[in-house]
Enzyme design. Structure first.
Site, mmCIF file in Angstrom:
data_model
loop_
_atom_site.group_PDB
_atom_site.id
_atom_site.type_symbol
_atom_site.label_atom_id
_atom_site.label_comp_id
_atom_site.label_asym_id
_atom_site.label_seq_id
_atom_site.Cartn_x
_atom_site.Cartn_y
_atom_site.Cartn_z
ATOM 1 N N LYS A 122 39.916 41.882 43.309
ATOM 2 C CA LYS A 122 40.496 40.518 43.541
ATOM 3 C C LYS A 122 41.932 40.574 43.452
ATOM 4 O O LYS A 122 42.651 39.973 44.376
ATOM 5 C CB LYS A 122 40.048 39.224 42.610
ATOM 6 C CG LYS A 122 38.501 39.031 43.031
ATOM 7 C CD LYS A 122 38.320 38.378 44.227
ATOM 8 C CE LYS A 122 36.953 38.119 44.752
ATOM 9 N NZ LYS A 122 36.730 37.783 46.014
ATOM 10 N N TYR A 158 35.657 43.823 39.349
ATOM 11 C CA TYR A 158 35.768 42.710 40.160
ATOM 12 C C TYR A 158 37.131 42.079 40.077
ATOM 13 O O TYR A 158 37.751 41.892 41.189
ATOM 14 C CB TYR A 158 34.631 41.712 39.818
ATOM 15 C CG TYR A 158 34.711 40.317 40.186
ATOM 16 C CD1 TYR A 158 34.455 40.298 41.517
ATOM 17 C CD2 TYR A 158 35.300 39.281 39.665
ATOM 18 C CE1 TYR A 158 34.487 38.829 42.337
ATOM 19 C CE2 TYR A 158 35.068 37.969 40.444
ATOM 20 C CZ TYR A 158 34.968 37.770 41.697
ATOM 21 O OH TYR A 158 34.849 36.781 42.015
HETATM 22 C C1 AKB Z 1 31.853 35.157 39.070
HETATM 23 O O1 AKB Z 1 31.367 34.891 37.955
HETATM 24 O O2 AKB Z 1 31.931 36.407 39.500
HETATM 25 C C2 AKB Z 1 32.648 34.413 40.156
HETATM 26 C C3 AKB Z 1 34.037 34.001 39.801
HETATM 27 C C4 AKB Z 1 34.425 33.030 38.749
HETATM 28 O O3 AKB Z 1 34.878 34.791 40.494
HETATM 29 N N1 AKB Z 1 31.844 32.994 40.181
#
Ligand code: AKB
Length: 317
Positions: free
Chosen positions: A147, A143
């Protein structure tokens, strides 16, 4: 802003409320709500155009942008951290290829783009306390990698092609209207529903795990204020650090107990989400956002907790 707006991920936690707020500011017909699944009209309270849109499909994005004369895209469609860790290919396809399709379409149609980055764009090598706006970013979750890639893509399209890209590194967003789906910070929403319904909550993160959080009204103001800001004042075109509070599950539980006496929290740790949380900062330094476009959150722990419990209690009666 008097041009048409597209919100992707409009049925999601932030998208639902952002679409409604944008419609109340700019008019129902000026804001097109897009999601990969049909959007229930009740979610956005007022009627406005809605479309089914898969952001992995570049031609479909271009079709919607041209059809509705879109000039600003709030690109919220994305896969959150815990789901991303289970399905890295999906995360890359939606979070990176989807963003790239949005940026290409924006480039060809002179659109501004809002991009939601995350505290997840930092990693264990970043300073955990008062994490600076510009610092080492070596995220270890897929993730976070998507990002950070997104931040760099936004900056690239701004510098190379002049696309008006603006982004925020969102912390965990706490809200009562639409549930988040598959994030590491979701405990901070789940805890309220469970506290109101059962006076107890089993938390998947450790008691002392500190993470940045924000109440939804501040998150909406941040996104809209950033897109309305004077572009000449914006130095950072990847994404801005923003935060409203740094919380641990134990702190949040203590505050909830002030409103729900007898509330108790237990801990049943999810190793995947704990590992992700441990790699993220405790608290960001958001001074660049404060100086460059006036970021100034209104809700702290006490105000947020009171408001959440009031609204969730009303929903559950
Ligand atoms: C997640 O926990 O994946 C999101 C974030 C903080 O990007 N809420």
């Amino acid at each position: 802003m008097n041009s048409n707006i597209l919100v992707t991920g409009a049925a999601g936690q932030i998208g639902t409320e952002l679409t409604r707020t944008l419609r109340s500011l700019y008019g129902d017909s000026s804001v097109v709500a897009a999601d990969y699944k049909p959007i229930s009209t009740s979610k956005n309270t007022s009627a406005g155009p809605t479309v089914i849109l898969d952001v992995a499909n570049a031609a479909d994005i271009a079709g919607v942008v041209k059809k509705y004369g879109i000039r600003t895209i709030y690109h919220l469609a994305g896969v959150l951290s815990a789901v991303a860790e289970k399905n890295p290919q999906l995360a890359w396809n939606i979070n990176v290829n989807g963003l790239k399709n949005i940026l290409e379409t924006a480039c060809q149609n002179s659109c501004a783009v809002f991009f939601p980055s995350s505290i997840g764009a930092f990693g264990p090598g970043s300073p955990a306390d008062n994490t600076p706006q510009v610092t080492i970013q070596r995220p270890t979750s897929i993730y976070g990698i998507t990002k950070l890639t997104g931040e760099l893509l936004c900056e690239y399209y701004y510098k190379k092609f002049g696309v008006d890209t603006r982004g925020l590194r969102f912390p965990g967003i706490i809200s009562y209207e639409t549930l988040p789906g598959g994030g590491t910070t979701d405990y901070a929403v789940d805890i309220f529903y469970s506290a109101v319904a059962k006076k107890t909550y089993s938390c998947f993160l450790q008691a002392d795990t500190a993470l940045d959080m924000m109440y939804m009204p501040d998150a909406l103001t941040a996104a809209i204020d950033l897109m309305e800001a004077d572009g000449t004042k914006l130095i950072h075109r990847n994404a801005y650090n923003i935060t409203a509070m740094s919380l641990t599950p134990a702190m949040l539980a203590r505050e909830i107990t002030k409103h729900i006496p007898g509330f108790s929290i237990t801990y049943s740790i999810d190793p995947v989400r704990q590992q992700i949380a441990d790699s993220w900062p405790n608290k960001l330094d958001d001074n660049a956002a404060r100086k460059e476009w006036g970021w100034n959150p209104q809700y702290g722990l006490a105000e947020m907790t009171k408001d959440m419990i009031t609204h969730i209690s009303a929903k559950q009666t």
